[in-house]
Scaffold this motif. Structure first.
Motif, PDB file in Angstrom:
ATOM      1  N   VAL A   1       0.857  -1.182   0.000  1.00 27.62           N
ATOM      2  CA  VAL A   1       0.000   0.000   0.000  1.00 27.62           C
ATOM      3  C   VAL A   1       0.897   1.236   0.000  1.00 27.62           C
ATOM      4  N   GLN A   2       0.283   2.354  -0.343  1.00 28.93           N
ATOM      5  CA  GLN A   2       1.053   3.581  -0.397  1.00 28.93           C
ATOM      6  C   GLN A   2       0.504   4.570   0.610  1.00 28.93           C
ATOM      7  N   LEU A   3       1.416   5.273   1.298  1.00 32.70           N
ATOM      8  CA  LEU A   3       0.992   6.299   2.250  1.00 32.70           C
ATOM      9  C   LEU A   3       1.502   7.642   1.766  1.00 32.70           C
ATOM     10  N   THR A   4       0.685   8.667   1.855  1.00 29.96           N
ATOM     11  CA  THR A   4       1.096  10.020   1.524  1.00 29.96           C
ATOM     12  C   THR A   4       0.857  10.883   2.743  1.00 29.96           C
ATOM     13  N   PHE A   5       1.914  11.595   3.165  1.00 31.90           N
ATOM     14  CA  PHE A   5       1.765  12.353   4.411  1.00 31.90           C
ATOM     15  C   PHE A   5       2.685  13.564   4.369  1.00 31.90           C
ATOM     16  N   PRO A   6       2.447  14.526   5.265  1.00 33.85           N
ATOM     17  CA  PRO A   6       3.277  15.725   5.263  1.00 33.85           C
ATOM     18  C   PRO A   6       4.616  15.478   5.932  1.00 33.85           C
ATOM     19  N   THR A   7       5.653  16.188   5.456  1.00 35.25           N
ATOM     20  CA  THR A   7       6.951  16.115   6.123  1.00 35.25           C
ATOM     21  C   THR A   7       6.916  17.030   7.330  1.00 35.25           C
ATOM     22  N   ALA A   8       7.957  16.939   8.134  1.00 36.74           N
ATOM     23  CA  ALA A   8       7.979  17.710   9.371  1.00 36.74           C
ATOM     24  C   ALA A   8       8.445  19.140   9.161  1.00 36.74           C
ATOM     25  N   GLY A   9       9.017  19.426   7.992  1.00 36.35           N
ATOM     26  CA  GLY A   9       9.582  20.763   7.783  1.00 36.35           C
ATOM     27  C   GLY A   9       8.522  21.839   7.618  1.00 36.35           C
ATOM     28  N   THR A  10       8.964  23.104   7.483  1.00 36.80           N
ATOM     29  CA  THR A  10       8.056  24.207   7.186  1.00 36.80           C
ATOM     30  C   THR A  10       8.479  24.798   5.839  1.00 36.80           C
ATOM     31  N   PRO A  11       7.595  24.957   4.932  1.00 33.51           N
ATOM     32  CA  PRO A  11       6.234  24.413   4.943  1.00 33.51           C
ATOM     33  C   PRO A  11       6.268  22.917   4.706  1.00 33.51           C
ATOM     34  N   PRO A  12       5.265  22.216   5.192  1.00 32.72           N
ATOM     35  CA  PRO A  12       5.274  20.761   5.002  1.00 32.72           C
ATOM     36  C   PRO A  12       5.082  20.413   3.528  1.00 32.72           C
ATOM     37  N   ARG A  13       5.799  19.423   3.096  1.00 30.88           N
ATOM     38  CA  ARG A  13       5.589  18.926   1.736  1.00 30.88           C
ATOM     39  C   ARG A  13       4.978  17.533   1.854  1.00 30.88           C
ATOM     40  N   ALA A  14       4.327  17.134   0.792  1.00 31.96           N
ATOM     41  CA  ALA A  14       3.773  15.781   0.818  1.00 31.96           C
ATOM     42  C   ALA A  14       4.843  14.807   0.351  1.00 31.96           C
ATOM     43  N   VAL A  15       5.019  13.753   1.100  1.00 33.87           N
ATOM     44  CA  VAL A  15       5.914  12.688   0.647  1.00 33.87           C
ATOM     45  C   VAL A  15       5.103  11.405   0.638  1.00 33.87           C
ATOM     46  N   ASP A  16       5.643  10.428  -0.069  1.00 30.47           N
ATOM     47  CA  ASP A  16       4.937   9.157   0.012  1.00 30.47           C
ATOM     48  C   ASP A  16       5.904   8.008   0.153  1.00 30.47           C
ATOM     49  N   GLY A  17       5.360   6.906   0.580  1.00 33.99           N
ATOM     50  CA  GLY A  17       6.192   5.733   0.771  1.00 33.99           C
ATOM     51  C   GLY A  17       5.361   4.495   0.551  1.00 33.99           C
ATOM     52  N   LEU A  18       6.059   3.443   0.102  1.00 39.56           N
ATOM     53  CA  LEU A  18       5.377   2.161  -0.104  1.00 39.56           C
ATOM     54  C   LEU A  18       5.620   1.271   1.103  1.00 39.56           C
ATOM     55  N   PHE A  19       4.574   0.577   1.500  1.00 39.55           N
ATOM     56  CA  PHE A  19       4.686  -0.306   2.664  1.00 39.55           C
ATOM     57  C   PHE A  19       4.027  -1.632   2.328  1.00 39.55           C
ATOM     58  N   THR A  20       4.493  -2.658   2.977  1.00 42.05           N
ATOM     59  CA  THR A  20       3.881  -3.974   2.790  1.00 42.05           C
ATOM     60  C   THR A  20       3.023  -4.301   4.013  1.00 42.05           C
ATOM     61  N   VAL A  21       1.784  -4.659   3.748  1.00 43.18           N
ATOM     62  CA  VAL A  21       0.884  -5.005   4.856  1.00 43.18           C
ATOM     63  C   VAL A  21       1.377  -6.301   5.500  1.00 43.18           C
ATOM     64  N   VAL A  22       1.703  -6.234   6.794  1.00 45.45           N
ATOM     65  CA  VAL A  22       2.203  -7.434   7.472  1.00 45.45           C
ATOM     66  C   VAL A  22       1.180  -8.023   8.432  1.00 45.45           C
ATOM     67  N   ASP A  23       0.192  -7.219   8.815  1.00 51.16           N
ATOM     68  CA  ASP A  23      -0.830  -7.746   9.721  1.00 51.16           C
ATOM     69  C   ASP A  23      -1.985  -6.756   9.750  1.00 51.16           C
ATOM     70  N   LEU A  24      -3.075  -7.172  10.372  1.00 52.17           N
ATOM     71  CA  LEU A  24      -4.218  -6.277  10.541  1.00 52.17           C
ATOM     72  C   LEU A  24      -4.485  -6.115  12.029  1.00 52.17           C
ATOM     73  N   TYR A  25      -5.006  -4.937  12.360  1.00 51.82           N
ATOM     74  CA  TYR A  25      -5.209  -4.563  13.744  1.00 51.82           C
ATOM     75  C   TYR A  25      -6.709  -4.489  14.009  1.00 51.82           C
ATOM     76  N   GLU A  26      -7.195  -5.382  14.868  1.00 51.18           N
ATOM     77  CA  GLU A  26      -8.635  -5.449  15.074  1.00 51.18           C
ATOM     78  C   GLU A  26      -8.976  -5.235  16.549  1.00 51.18           C
ATOM     79  N   SER A  27      -9.143  -3.970  16.901  1.00 51.94           N
ATOM     80  CA  SER A  27      -9.498  -3.664  18.301  1.00 51.94           C
ATOM     81  C   SER A  27     -11.000  -3.736  18.496  1.00 51.94           C
TER      82      SER A  27
END
Ligand code: ATP
Ligand code: MG
Lengths: 521, 283
Positions: free
Chosen positions: A266-292
């Protein structure tokens, strides 16, 4: 003696009075059911929220976070060390999750929580909500070679199995990679028709792998020769744990259908910590699911390794290599000491109020818990009003009975019964009605609580509509906790109302003049 | 001052017909009316009984008014009455003459407007309500025209009622065997030994009145007050009830004050007085 005898006889022969206590009975039964269900709900909710949020959270107000969480943790340890059982730093950031489902891109707003896989569990219940048994034992962001739970490990036996989770993890990833490879091979074969020279190369190396092929398409790949070649079938991207409701939906038949399963990327897109924030993205592999089973969390949270998130967001100081975190979660030795520890940290002056927020889990979820409490209180008031209305029913019936018994009251007085004795007859009659009404009501209420789910099923069948829709609540069954004290209070309250309602008629009976009573003939 | 029947319950004395019961036993009570005639000669001369006799109940200028707003209805206007121990007195009078009112006053169910009532030379009309309750429970037995049995209770429970009222739970429970025996004996005395566990609605009028008499005797009373005990019964049954009352009067030396408007019934009594315009006169 005669009071008891007569009130018992009246109880046995006046069915109209029994009818008047049916409302007491129903009131008591519903109050017990409602209170048990509400108690069950808030208990489940508190439990889960508490486990997820940890006892105390120490957080920065900004998304940039604070520098060096380890040093902060040492300071916290100094201030309130004797109460603390564990701590873990986290990075929280809002993000966009996207993945491919059915050939189309699915996008969801989420909250990323960067966690330290080694210390996360020391600060709250996290891994016990995961689907892979090994992860529940000892969590890691490494993809597992299948073996994800098909049966809901927290649920009841009746939960439908999640067949789609069979053969997930590495087997699924390998299958996907295989499909991808075959498509690319296929494409390459037809592309070759247009470029005869490459075609010749292809014939020389018919088993050229997909990644190498991609390298040809992507000229930049060649400029970084040190990057190891990524093989989908053998390599995983940084792990991610998705909230269960993000990865699945519940079909009307009660089965969970999966949009994305362990092993997929899956891909995540999120802001960086800098000012002004830029959008970055990263690819991740789903390793488990969280079912609370708390829908709010299951449809919102994704968990990734904190280090990877810090890297992507630029939260690592380039000179020292020390990271930033947005919050620290604390677990206490005694969970009830939350307020105390919060106040200790707040009043220590080391963490200025404007920069940090220090909250207990109750502070964080205050509105929700309060809403449940208010709801319970309102329902109790309403239901108790029902019992009070029943009290007026008893009052009216009793007046009727007193009028009907006027002659008998006269006789009793002629035989030497005192006014208080006559009053006692009707009071104990009221009490015995109350005892019978609330006793039967209690029995019905407790039975209903015990068979709550079958009853809900029958109601659903009768009304053609789900009473307790699991797609909404994410509990497979209605939770219920019978608190003996609540039941005791309800029963005592109902009996009291029955007695109170019989006081006026009893006084009237007591004041009756015996000679007047005989004049009724 | 001892109560006439304090030592032997009525039932036991009658049922066992033991030799301890003296001369009263025998043909004497069977021919009740004759006996009444004998005694009637003596008091006919004057309303007040001769002073040498043992006066048990006495009223002094008893008045009772009922007031409806400003309107005052005088029902009793100075009743002077003396009743001897062991006497069977009948009060007759027209309907509405105040017979029941007088009886209720005697039984302390109501308070007189004026005058006084003495039981064994003790004034009882202005006692506290607790003492009057005890008096009604233990010194007076009452029988009514409409029987007034409690419909929810069985015959024997009805008879036990005065005992249950007079004793607290513990005492009653402790003595329940004795009391039950006593109630059974009483019911056998009145001829209802086979009806112990029937409800009043399963009994005939005469049987109900017998049960009511048994109940009135359960508390071992000094005086039996009966308000038209035969008023609701046919003649033959009425006569049976009267025979029972005369029996009790003769055999147990029980004082009976009976109200009736039927002269033939009143003739069973030792003495008959008439209530006219609120005052007593000789019949
Ligand atoms: N509470 C009352 N208020 C007004 N008048 C009353 C009340 N009780 C009784 N009276 C009157 O007192 C009178 C006597 O009533 P009481 O019942 O004593 O008569 P009685 O001789 O027993 O008549 P009966 O033979 O019909 O039973 C009646 O005229 C009645 O109307
Ligand atoms: Mg009358």
């Amino acid at each position: 003696m005669y009071k008891l005898l007569l009130s018992l006889r009246y109880l046995r022969s006046r069915y109209i009075a029994l009818a008047s206590i049916i409302s007491v009975m129903l009131g008591v039964a519903t109050m017990i059911v409602v209170n048990s269900v509400m108690a069950g709900f808030s208990f489940e909710m508190k439990n889960r929220i508490h486990g997820i949020l940890s006892d105390v959270v120490f957080e920065s107000h900004s998304l940039e976070g604070f520098y060096d969480p380890q040093a902060r943790m040492r300071e916290i340890e100094e201030i309130a060390g004797e109460h603390i059982a564990g701590m873990t730093p986290i990075v929280c950031v809002p993000a966009m999750l996207s993945f491919e489902y059915g050939g189309r891109n699915v996008t969801r707003p989420v909250q990323i929580i960067g966690i330290d896989e080694d210390t996360k569990d020391s600060a709250g219940d996290y891994s016990k909500y995961l689907l892979h048994p090994q992860n529940r034992e000892k969590f890691s962001f490494a993809l597992k070679d299948g073996g994800y739970d098909i049966y809901d490990h927290q649920g009841v036996e009746s939960t439908p199995p999640r067949d789609e989770l069979k053969e997930t993890g590495w087997p699924l990833r390998r299958k996907k990679a295989e499909w991808l490879r075959r498509w690319e091979e296929e494409d390459a074969r037809f592309k070759a028709l247009h470029e005869p020279r490459v075609h010749e190369d292809m014939e020389e190396h018919p088993l050229m792998d997909a990644e190498a092929h991609a390298a040809i398409e992507d000229p930049f790949k060649n400029s970084e020769p040190e990057t190891p070649v990524f093989d989908m079938a053998k390599d995983q991207r940084p792990g991610i744990v998705l909230g269960f409701a993000l990865a699945s939906y519940r079909a009307p038949d009660g089965r969970d259908r999966f949009l994305v399963r362990p092993g997929e990327d899956v891909q995540l897109t999120f802001p960086t910590a800098g000012t002004p924030p830029r959008a970055v993205d990263g690819l991740f592999t789903v390793v488990d699911l969280y079912e609370s089973k708390m829908n709010e969390y299951d449809s919102n949270f994704v968990f990734v390794p904190i280090r990877r998130l810090q890297e992507l967001r630029g939260m690592i100081d380039p000179q020292t290599g020390v990271g930033y975190a947005t919050a620290i979660q604390l677990k206490l030795k005694d969970p009830s000491k939350g307020d105390e520890v919060r106040d200790m940290l707040r009043s220590s002056k080391r963490f200025p109020e404007g920069l940090y927020g220090i909250y207990t889990w109750k502070d964080k979820q205050g509105p929700l818990l309060q809403a449940v409490a208010v709801e319970t209180a309102m329902l109790n008031v309403l239901l108790f009003l029902i019992i009070a209305v029943a009290g007026f029913g008893i009052l009216a019936t009793f007046f009727m009975i007193v009028v009907e018994k006027t002659r008998d009251i006269g006789i009793l007085k002629a035989l030497g019964a005192s006014s208080s004795g006559v009053m006692g007859i009707f009071l104990s009659y009221g009490l015995s009605l109350g005892i019978v009404g609330s006793g039967v009501g209690m029995a019905i209420g407790l039975l209903m609580v015990a068979y709550l789910n079958p009853i809900a099923d029958v109601l659903a069948w009768v009304m053609g509509q789900e009473v307790f829709d699991p797609t909404i609540y994410y509990f497979h069954k209605i939770p219920a906790i019978v608190d003996p004290w609540t039941v005791t209070w309800i029963v005592i309250g109902a009996m009291l109302i029955a007695v109170l309602a019989s006081i006026l008629p009893a006084i009237r009976a007591a004041c009756l003049h015996p000679v007047e009573a005989f004049r009724y003939e | 001052m001892a109560r006439a029947d304090q030592t032997s319950p009525v039932g036991k004395a009658n049922r066992s017909s033991s030799p301890t019961t003296e001369g009263l036993h025998g043909p004497h009570f069977v021919t009740g009316p004759q006996g009444a005639e004998e005694t009637k000669n003596a008091p006919q001369s004057q309303l007040q009984t001769p002073p040498q006799r043992d006066v048990q109940l006495r009223t002094e200028n008893l008045c009772k008014n009922y007031s409806k707003g400003k309107h005052v209805v005088p029902v009793l206007r100075g009743v002077n009455l003396e009743v001897q121990r062991g006497e069977f007195l009948a009060i007759i009078g027209q309907s509405g003459s105040g017979k029941s009112t007088l009886l209720h006053l005697l039984g302390t169910l109501d308070a007189p407007t004026e005058g006084a009532i003495y039981l064994d030379d003790e004034r009882i009309d202005h006692l506290s309500s607790g003492s009057r309750n005890r008096l009604r429970n233990q010194s007076f037995g009452m029988v009514f025209q409409f029987y007034h049995l409690l419909p929810e209770l069985t015959t024997i429970e009805n008879v036990l009622m005065p005992l249950m009222i007079g004793n607290n739970v513990g005492d009653f429970f402790f003595h329940r065997r004795k009391y039950q025996q006593r109630a059974t004996d009483l019911l056998e005395t009145v001829g209802l030994g086979h009806r112990l566990h029937h409800r009043p609605k399963e009994l005939s009028g005469g049987e109900m009145q017998r049960a009511a008499i048994a109940r009135a005797l359960a508390g071992n009373p000094r005086i039996l007050l009966a308000d038209e005990p035969t008023g609701n019964l046919d003649q033959e049954t009425g006569r049976e009830i009267m025979r029972l009352l005369v029996n009790l009067n003769k055999q147990e030396n029980l004082t009976i004050i009976m109200v009736t408007h039927d002269l033939s019934v009143a003739n069973s009594a030792d003495r008959v007085v008439r209530l006219v315009s609120g005052q007593l006169e000789l019949a």
